[in-house]
Design a protein around this motif. Structure first.
Motif, PDB file in Angstrom:
ATOM      1  N   LYS A  57      71.499  72.761  32.841  1.00  0.00           N
ATOM      2  CA  LYS A  57      70.809  72.662  34.122  1.00  0.00           C
ATOM      3  C   LYS A  57      69.308  72.708  33.895  1.00  0.00           C
ATOM      4  O   LYS A  57      68.832  73.269  32.900  1.00  0.00           O
ATOM      5  CB  LYS A  57      71.222  73.806  35.048  1.00  0.00           C
ATOM      6  N   THR A  58      68.572  72.162  34.834  1.00  0.00           N
ATOM      7  CA  THR A  58      67.124  72.198  34.710  1.00  0.00           C
ATOM      8  C   THR A  58      66.641  73.615  34.989  1.00  0.00           C
ATOM      9  O   THR A  58      67.179  74.314  35.845  1.00  0.00           O
ATOM     10  CB  THR A  58      66.461  71.218  35.708  1.00  0.00           C
ATOM     11  N   PRO A  59      65.612  74.073  34.270  1.00  0.00           N
ATOM     12  CA  PRO A  59      65.131  75.442  34.485  1.00  0.00           C
ATOM     13  C   PRO A  59      64.476  75.573  35.854  1.00  0.00           C
ATOM     14  O   PRO A  59      63.838  74.663  36.356  1.00  0.00           O
ATOM     15  CB  PRO A  59      64.109  75.647  33.364  1.00  0.00           C
ATOM     16  N   LYS A  60      64.684  76.744  36.458  1.00  0.00           N
ATOM     17  CA  LYS A  60      64.090  77.000  37.772  1.00  0.00           C
ATOM     18  C   LYS A  60      62.679  77.522  37.581  1.00  0.00           C
ATOM     19  O   LYS A  60      62.395  78.290  36.659  1.00  0.00           O
ATOM     20  CB  LYS A  60      64.921  78.011  38.543  1.00  0.00           C
ATOM     21  N   GLU A  61      61.809  77.129  38.476  1.00  0.00           N
ATOM     22  CA  GLU A  61      60.419  77.579  38.410  1.00  0.00           C
ATOM     23  C   GLU A  61      60.334  78.947  39.076  1.00  0.00           C
ATOM     24  O   GLU A  61      60.803  79.145  40.202  1.00  0.00           O
ATOM     25  CB  GLU A  61      59.524  76.569  39.107  1.00  0.00           C
ATOM     26  N   ARG A  62      59.714  79.867  38.388  1.00  0.00           N
ATOM     27  CA  ARG A  62      59.588  81.226  38.929  1.00  0.00           C
ATOM     28  C   ARG A  62      58.388  81.297  39.859  1.00  0.00           C
ATOM     29  O   ARG A  62      57.371  80.658  39.647  1.00  0.00           O
ATOM     30  CB  ARG A  62      59.414  82.231  37.819  1.00  0.00           C
ATOM     31  N   ALA A  63      58.516  82.126  40.890  1.00  0.00           N
ATOM     32  CA  ALA A  63      57.403  82.320  41.826  1.00  0.00           C
ATOM     33  C   ALA A  63      56.355  83.206  41.176  1.00  0.00           C
ATOM     34  O   ALA A  63      56.690  84.190  40.506  1.00  0.00           O
ATOM     35  CB  ALA A  63      57.912  82.964  43.107  1.00  0.00           C
ATOM     36  N   PRO A  64      55.081  82.889  41.359  1.00  0.00           N
ATOM     37  CA  PRO A  64      54.037  83.744  40.753  1.00  0.00           C
ATOM     38  C   PRO A  64      54.023  85.121  41.420  1.00  0.00           C
ATOM     39  O   PRO A  64      54.248  85.249  42.617  1.00  0.00           O
ATOM     40  CB  PRO A  64      52.743  82.983  41.041  1.00  0.00           C
TER      41      PRO A  64
END
Length: 65
Positions: A57-64
């Motif tokens: 799966k594509t990696p999820k972007e973490r919220a800053p």
């Protein structure tokens, strides 16, 4: 001090017409025949689907923070 020197052959040899034609035939690429377009293959669809299911799966972007 020269590290590189020009290498010159001791005897010059001119190729005969027969030798030149033989060398040209070896180096020249013959023209390829135009082929038909790729045909539909149902087995390829299954392989593509399997590859899609097994791919990570594509990696999820973490919220800053």
């Amino acid at each position: 001090m020269a590290i590189q020197e020009m290498a010159r052959p001791a005897v010059t040899h001119r190729a005969s017409e027969r030798e030149r034609l033989a060398a040209t035939a070896l180096m020249a690429e013959p023209e390829t025949v135009v082929s038909d377009p790729p045909l539909f293959s149902p087995q390829a669809v299954g392989a593509l689907l399997l590859g899609l299911l097994l791919s990570p799966k594509t990696p999820k972007e973490r919220a800053p923070r």
